[in-house]
Design an enzyme around this catalytic site. Sequence first.
Site, PDB file in Angstrom:
ATOM      1  N   ASP A 269       4.544   9.003   7.823  1.00 20.91           N
ATOM      2  CA  ASP A 269       4.038   7.626   6.839  1.00 20.91           C
ATOM      3  C   ASP A 269       3.721   8.360   5.458  1.00 20.91           C
ATOM      4  OD1 ASP A 269       2.557   5.296   6.814  1.00 20.91           O
ATOM      5  OD2 ASP A 269       1.023   6.634   6.185  1.00 20.91           O
ATOM      6  N   GLU A 311       9.252   7.367   6.307  1.00 17.42           N
ATOM      7  CA  GLU A 311       8.540   5.995   5.794  1.00 17.42           C
ATOM      8  C   GLU A 311       8.618   6.000   3.905  1.00 17.42           C
ATOM      9  OE1 GLU A 311       6.043   2.958   4.237  1.00 17.42           O
ATOM     10  OE2 GLU A 311       5.281   5.034   4.596  1.00 17.42           O
TER      11      GLU A 311
HETATM   12  C1  GLC Z   1       2.291   3.240   4.877  1.00 14.25           C
HETATM   13  C2  GLC Z   1       1.984   2.189   6.008  1.00 14.25           C
HETATM   14  C3  GLC Z   1       1.069   1.095   5.461  1.00 14.25           C
HETATM   15  C4  GLC Z   1      -0.179   1.827   5.052  1.00 14.25           C
HETATM   16  C5  GLC Z   1      -0.130   3.000   4.015  1.00 14.25           C
HETATM   17  C6  GLC Z   1      -1.127   3.959   4.012  1.00 14.25           C
HETATM   18  O1  GLC Z   1       2.941   2.518   3.977  1.00 14.25           O
HETATM   19  O2  GLC Z   1       3.450   1.550   6.570  1.00 14.25           O
HETATM   20  O3  GLC Z   1       0.728   0.169   6.256  1.00 14.25           O
HETATM   21  O4  GLC Z   1      -1.064   0.929   4.489  1.00 14.25           O
HETATM   22  O5  GLC Z   1       1.316   3.591   4.568  1.00 14.25           O
HETATM   23  O6  GLC Z   1      -1.074   4.691   5.374  1.00 14.25           O
END
Ligand code: GLC
Length: 606
Positions: A269, A311
């Site tokens: 993430d 991500e």
């Molecule tokens: C990523 C996740 C999102 C979250 C962010 C902070 O972008 O997909 O949902 O708010 O990280 O963890």
Amino acid sequence: MTEYADRAELAALPQGTPFGGAALEILRARLGALYGGDVDCLLAKVVDRLVAAAEARPNSLKALDASRRRGPDWAGRSGETVYTFYVDRFAGDLNGLIDRLDYLQDLGVRWLHPLPLLKAREGDSDGGFAVRDYREVEPALGDMDTLERLARELRDRGMGLLLDVVCNHTAREHDWAVRARAGDPKFRAFYHLVETEAEVRAWEETLVDVFPVTAPGSFTYDDDLGSWVWTTFYPFQWDLNYANPEVFLEMLDVLLFLANKGVQGFRLDSAPFLWKRKGTHCRNQPEAYAIIEAFRAALDLAAPGVLLLAEAIESLDDVLPFFGVESRGCGLAYNNGVMTALWGALADEDVAVVRTVLTAASARPDHAAWLNYVRCHDDVIWNALSAYAPPQDLERWSAFYDGQGFSAGRKFQTAPGGVASTNGMTAALVGVGRADVDPVAAMARLTLLYGVIHALDGWPLIYMGDEIALGNDTGFLADPLRASEGRWLHRPAMDWPRALAARDGGPGAAALTAIRRFGAAARQLEVFGVRGRALPLQMDNPAVLAFSRTDGRPFLCLANFSNGPVVVERPAGFDGAGREILTSSAVSGQTIELAPYEVCWWLLEA
Ligand code: GLC
């Protein structure tokens, strides 16, 4: 650590990974580049953790590693359908999820990607993205034993578990943060602490807020710490300081721990934010890529079958390096460029930008695959497409999906000067359920998008509920913890009565039938030997997207992004005999007729 001890300890590790013994050298090089200094001392600590993890790795998982090693290209297969969802909203808890595996298998799902399910902070946790303990499951969802049981059950079915690891930040309540707040210098060094407001301002000069309305600024003053702490997202999400090698070591240990519980892949993430550099916007720094490559090399030594998913919802040029710059990085990354461009094409009935982005996306390395998707739990971020579409296009699309035309989406916050993002379920964005929108056309838009993402090279992702055209959920507005966060609009609870009815031809049936068919057809592509990247072809109608994959058996996907029938010439070089796979019919003639929003997949004779 001496060279001798190094080799002796590594003898205990499984060798013959895709990189063979080279993984250790890669790891040394990446750690050297990141941390300099006495890299052998750091490497020795890392190797200790790797040896311990390799020794503890259950035989069943070693067998999985071995099978993946035999087929190093397994990540490039077509039809590796992923399903993403919040556990509580889909099935209540992990036991409920296990009870729903038949449903998912019937849908053709091969990989489950539950959104964060590790123990989160109490109260608002940004949907679980503020983790309090990486080694425990959120109590309301189950426990580690149940997670292991889920992972085992999935393996028995030939399926895999892809887990979110929120590696950029911890909750303010995580043990490391608790100790930092208690004044322990070791743990204060785990975070980016800034002493003065002037320094905060200096950093913020070049930073871009992610949540400028609900969480303005990138730093939070904490009374316990007696200083400011870096909080890219919400104030309770504290960014980890990866310039401190202890942070790398501890996060690697988390990955190894979870890998040995049976997790087969990690969604890393917020990967772009892992490294901070003054004078920059502190995203996609070279060191962020190097950290991922170091994680990869380390996993190659102790859990080589485990996949990494980046991500990184950024411009394509910044996403591609997550696949690896100096050495292999992630095996998968979200194809957000194509996703965003597809929405633009649907609004404009013009696919020009999709063509440009597809060409750029084809620059991925051979070892890596795109995770192709239509929607996910986050907003559609138009800004991430700014290198490929002019601002007026992005503005028009953002306005369109804010309830104009057929759409029932809503704008979401963006930093000043940016284009507002879009919230809403796929069904809502395409107009399903809007009284003033033709329901057949609306559903055809949904199936068009899913038909395209299944035909691209890579893994298709289904966002929970899209398979039954589930709409927006405004219920969050009544919940004080969520009311201010518009992304909850597209995080509904699964509608099981609708899912059952869809199977019997009720509302949502068209989506269910189409998505199941696309998944099955994508797996057929694999069997028929369709290989290679999706490359766009220029057509004589701006609304028709055509792309081919020709490394193996020639394959052509055609998609009509307009609400009217079209007739186009067959693209040059694709005039032989063949079959349309989705309808199982022969293709013939020099022209192609496509109904409004029709997608077709042609498999041609070699
Ligand atoms: C990523 C996740 C999102 C979250 C962010 C902070 O972008 O997909 O949902 O708010 O990280 O963890």
